[in-house]
Design a protein around this motif. Structure first.
Motif, PDB file in Angstrom:
ATOM      1  N   SER A   1       1.005  -0.949   0.000  1.00 66.83           N
ATOM      2  CA  SER A   1       0.155   0.179  -0.047  1.00 66.83           C
ATOM      3  C   SER A   1       0.760   1.399   0.080  1.00 66.83           C
ATOM      4  O   SER A   1       0.754   2.272  -0.490  1.00 66.83           O
ATOM      5  N   ASN A   2       1.746   1.039   0.774  1.00 67.57           N
ATOM      6  CA  ASN A   2       2.929   2.523   1.048  1.00 67.57           C
ATOM      7  C   ASN A   2       3.402   2.467  -0.654  1.00 67.57           C
ATOM      8  O   ASN A   2       2.694   3.974  -1.163  1.00 67.57           O
ATOM      9  N   LEU A   3       3.819   1.775  -1.542  1.00 67.77           N
ATOM     10  CA  LEU A   3       4.192   1.669  -2.885  1.00 67.77           C
ATOM     11  C   LEU A   3       3.040   2.452  -3.893  1.00 67.77           C
ATOM     12  O   LEU A   3       3.336   3.486  -3.943  1.00 67.77           O
ATOM     13  N   ALA A   4       2.212   2.041  -3.451  1.00 65.92           N
ATOM     14  CA  ALA A   4       0.968   2.477  -4.155  1.00 65.92           C
ATOM     15  C   ALA A   4       0.599   4.250  -3.840  1.00 65.92           C
ATOM     16  O   ALA A   4       0.602   4.971  -4.964  1.00 65.92           O
ATOM     17  N   LEU A   5       0.734   4.502  -2.813  1.00 68.07           N
ATOM     18  CA  LEU A   5       0.479   5.881  -2.091  1.00 68.07           C
ATOM     19  C   LEU A   5       1.423   6.545  -2.623  1.00 68.07           C
ATOM     20  O   LEU A   5       1.252   7.647  -3.232  1.00 68.07           O
ATOM     21  N   ASP A   6       2.589   5.974  -2.821  1.00 68.50           N
ATOM     22  CA  ASP A   6       3.572   7.398  -2.902  1.00 68.50           C
ATOM     23  C   ASP A   6       3.909   7.035  -5.242  1.00 68.50           C
ATOM     24  O   ASP A   6       3.513   8.606  -5.242  1.00 68.50           O
ATOM     25  N   LEU A   7       3.123   6.452  -5.227  1.00 65.94           N
ATOM     26  CA  LEU A   7       2.866   6.507  -7.226  1.00 65.94           C
ATOM     27  C   LEU A   7       1.969   7.130  -7.555  1.00 65.94           C
ATOM     28  O   LEU A   7       1.563   7.924  -7.822  1.00 65.94           O
TER      29      LEU A   7
ATOM     30  N   PHE B   1      14.459   1.649 -13.861  1.00 64.29           N
ATOM     31  CA  PHE B   1      14.245   1.958 -15.293  1.00 64.29           C
ATOM     32  C   PHE B   1      13.356   3.345 -14.350  1.00 64.29           C
ATOM     33  O   PHE B   1      14.454   4.515 -15.079  1.00 64.29           O
ATOM     34  N   HIS B   2      13.294   3.818 -13.490  1.00 65.99           N
ATOM     35  CA  HIS B   2      12.357   4.745 -13.015  1.00 65.99           C
ATOM     36  C   HIS B   2      13.074   5.539 -12.428  1.00 65.99           C
ATOM     37  O   HIS B   2      13.423   7.193 -12.470  1.00 65.99           O
ATOM     38  N   LEU B   3      14.198   4.965 -11.200  1.00 64.92           N
ATOM     39  CA  LEU B   3      15.216   5.939 -11.026  1.00 64.92           C
ATOM     40  C   LEU B   3      16.700   6.645 -11.676  1.00 64.92           C
ATOM     41  O   LEU B   3      16.582   7.629 -11.870  1.00 64.92           O
TER      42      LEU B   3
ATOM     43  N   GLU C   1      11.327   8.221  -2.421  1.00 67.21           N
ATOM     44  CA  GLU C   1      10.173   7.301  -2.851  1.00 67.21           C
ATOM     45  C   GLU C   1      11.366   6.005  -3.740  1.00 67.21           C
ATOM     46  O   GLU C   1      11.143   5.275  -3.014  1.00 67.21           O
ATOM     47  N   THR C   2      11.113   6.273  -5.057  1.00 70.39           N
ATOM     48  CA  THR C   2      11.688   5.592  -5.602  1.00 70.39           C
ATOM     49  C   THR C   2      12.568   4.754  -5.424  1.00 70.39           C
ATOM     50  O   THR C   2      13.028   3.135  -5.791  1.00 70.39           O
ATOM     51  N   THR C   3      14.207   5.100  -4.715  1.00 73.34           N
ATOM     52  CA  THR C   3      15.011   4.720  -4.077  1.00 73.34           C
ATOM     53  C   THR C   3      14.731   3.648  -3.442  1.00 73.34           C
ATOM     54  O   THR C   3      14.732   2.616  -3.280  1.00 73.34           O
TER      55      THR C   3
END
Lengths: 254, 322, 96
Positions: A44-50, A109-111, A135-137
């Protein structure tokens, strides 16, 4: 409003926002169904950040497009062909290995992409990238750690992550094939020439796969044009679900 | 037997004097059992309670509301985790508790066996269901068992936004188009009575209540909490311009509280017995997530064991430090 | 390789800001220390509660026995001379 006639820099913002929104949306589908409570919370944290990141891109795009456009107008009222995300991020969740394989390949890739955008002369865009890099790191660490644990865990987890990487791998070439939107962004210095990211990306991937006792998949790549609005069949369903309420009640405010 | 009785009497004096009990302290077996049952039931409610709301995360009508709902459901996972941890201090593992949930031996709040059918249900759940839960939880912050009361303090702090976000959704709908107003009223109609049932059977029908109060686990009876909830909620509904689906609801000047209609306890016991609209779906979803996660949990354990073995063999071959 | 049926329990301590000590926040399950730290961040610092986290395997904590409470802690009850209020200093001397 014809979205593809807006300025290419704005289209670049939409492309970046679409990647974040679609991937965040996919991750949010895990909520309540994770393999263990602690990981449910992490997903959920990953989703919230994105999704939070998508909002920043859309807000900036809306401000620049003007004419009363809002972040929600961009998210809920563009059709499938207007979405410019990579086909990779819209792939269905599958099992936990599929989700983490998709995440791992995209995070790396995103990084690299964000590191380049951070250098952009567009101060607003660079500021978004700077914040997103942190966040991506974290996301990249998280997905790498799981790839290693699955690869070097049990026989079952090894074969599952191996199969998942093979399934997802053919979607990665699109990351490094410049579409119109990438070409203009690179010309204007807004973002990287994506072709230059392939080698450093491979290096990041190889390093983790070695730790995970996995080898680089050797699968033929798919011809994909998500960044030009031509998607896989799954995006239509995702958007139909996501956009259903505003479209069913066009006069409503939420 | 005499020494045990003496211990139990001393324990009762101790908690009556508002002292807290910590994990390794002596406690009566009944106290321990009651706590494990209540805390695990509470944890299960948080976890099963994620499902009806998660049902709408992918359909939230704005990016802002999507983030808020996701954060809220994530909080519930966190609260379940705090509560499982509190119960674990009593010597029952989380795995055992989860097995009891999946086998149907352990219960959870029956309200989560109702379906979420519209976006307004996200409003009604936050406003009414979380509202009712908070009523109960504020009281539990003072429970005599330390780990339980500490978990509740943390939960109450975090939950304060949940009810507000629910009410905010209702406000938007109540101020919106006719269709939105109808949606809000429909949600209130469906969630009102199940929310009142959340406080449990009335006092004369609640055998464990008195003992829990004596042990200072609970501090108010089911009926007291329910009354407080009704009195608090009626004006909030009025402000929204929605009507509460109870023809007998009226202000009782003499008592200084609302009279309200009688609760259909047959419905309550039918849902508790497993015959609510969604009981089987909820448990099936939890079982499926747990079963499909098994290989993931095993992978991480196997990796940790391998790493530990590698570290110890590296340490064994390393020359002794001078 | 047979894996344990449940991830071990860890205790989480969070420093809310520099200058304060780490304080017990709660516990969680994790397969190893690395994941325990990550999970602790997600579970116990969702509202920016921390600047630093410690995790320790619950089974590694050595605790005093509750029965020993009297033996361990009662003897210090009568050492009132350890507290500043034990001493009378004339008001004229001022704050000390």
């Amino acid at each position: 409003m014809k979205w593809d006639t807006c300025d290419p820099s704005e289209q670049y913002l939409l492309h970046l926002g679409d990647d974040a929104l679609v991937l965040g949306h996919r991750l949010s589908e895990w909520c309540g169904h994770g393999p263990i409570l602690e990981e449910d919370i992490a997903l959920s944290n990953l989703a919230l950040d994105l999704v939070g990141l998508a909002r920043q891109y859309y807000q900036l795009a809306a401000k620049r497009i003007g004419g009363g456009t809002t972040e929600d107008r961009l998210a809920y009222w563009r059709g499938e062909r207007d979405f410019k995300n990579h086909v990779l991020v819209e792939q269905p969740n599958g099992d936990f290995a599929d989700t983490m394989a998709r995440q791992f390949l995209f995070d790396a890739f995103h990084l690299l992409q964000l590191e380049a955008i951070e250098q952009s002369p567009d101060a607003d865009l660079a500021a978004i990238a700077r914040k997103a890099l942190k966040e991506t790191t974290y996301r990249a660490q998280h997905s790498s750690e799981w790839v290693v644990r699955m690869g070097d865990g049990t026989d079952e987890s090894h074969s599952r992550i191996n199969a998942a990487l093979k399934r997802i791998w053919p979607f990665t070439d699109e990351l490094f094939q410049p579409a119109e939107v990438d070409r203009i962004a690179a010309e204007r210095g807004l973002g990287p020439d994506v072709r230059t990211l392939r080698e450093p990306w491979l290096e990041l991937i190889r390093e983790v796969l070695a730790k995970a006792q996995l080898s680089l998949p050797d699968m033929p790549q798919k011809l994909l044009r998500g960044k030009s609005g031509v998607h896989s069949e799954s995006l239509g369903f995702l958007l139909a679900e996501m956009q259903s309420l505003p479209r069913a009640y066009p006069d409503a405010q939420w | 037997m005499a020494p045990t009785i003496d211990m139990e009497a001393r324990f009762l004096d101790y908690v009556t004097a508002e002292n807290k009990v910590e994990p390794k302290d002596w406690m009566p077996e009944g106290y321990r059992k009651t706590l494990v049952r209540q805390i695990s039931q509470h944890a299960h409610s948080e976890i099963v309670g994620m499902l009806p709301e998660a049902n709408w995360i992918t359909r939230a009508p704005s990016l802002r509301s999507k983030l808020i709902l996701l954060a809220k459901v994530q909080d519930e996972a966190g609260h379940g985790l705090y509560l499982y941890s509190a119960a674990e201090t009593l010597g029952t593992s989380r795995d055992e508790m989860i097995a009891d949930l999946h086998s149907g031996k352990a219960k959870y709040s029956s309200i989560f066996n109702y379906p979420t059918l519209s976006w307004a249900d996200m409003g009604a759940i936050g406003w009414l269901v979380d509202g009712a839960a908070i009523q109960n939880q504020v009281m539990l912050c003072r429970a005599s068992y330390g780990p339980y009361s500490r978990a509740m303090v943390r939960i109450c702090k975090e939950e304060s936004f949940h009810q507000r976000q629910g009410y905010e959704i209702m406000l938007h709908l109540a101020k919106g188009t006719q269709e939105q107003k109808d949606m809000a009223q429909d949600a209130l109609n469906r969630w009102w009575w199940p929310s009142l049932m959340m406080f449990g059977p009335s006092d004369d029908n609640s055998p464990n209540s008195a003992q829990s109060m004596a042990w200072r686990i609970k501090r108010k009876s089911n009926d007291e909490l329910r009354q407080e909830f009704v009195d608090k909620t009626v004006p909030q509904a009025k402000f929204l311009g929605l009507s509460i689906p109870d023809a007998d609801l009226r202000w009782n000047e003499a008592l200084g509280q609302h009279d309200f209609g009688s609760i259909d306890w047959n419905e309550f016991f039918a849902v508790v017995a497993g015959n609510g609209p969604c009981n089987s779906e909820r448990i099936e979803a939890r079982r499926k997530a747990h079963a499909e996660g098994a290989w993931v949990r095993e992978a991480a354990s196997a990796y940790a064991a391998k790493q530990a073995a590698r570290r110890s063999s590296a340490a064994a071959t390393k020359p002794q430090a001078a | 390789m047979s894996a344990p049926d449940q991830w071990p329990l860890w205790e989480v301590f969070v420093r809310s800001k520099n200058g304060l000590s780490h304080k017990h926040s709660g516990s969680l399950h994790a397969p190893d220390a690395e994941m325990a730290l990550k999970n602790a961040r997600d579970v116990y610092t969702r509202r920016s509660e921390g600047t630093s986290i410690w995790v320790v395997l619950s089974s590694n904590i050595v605790a005093s026995a509750p029965d020993a409470k009297e033996v361990l802690f009662a003897p210090s009850d009568d050492k009132v001379y350890r507290h500043p209020t034990f001493y009378e200093i004339p008001d004229e001397v001022g704050h000390m």
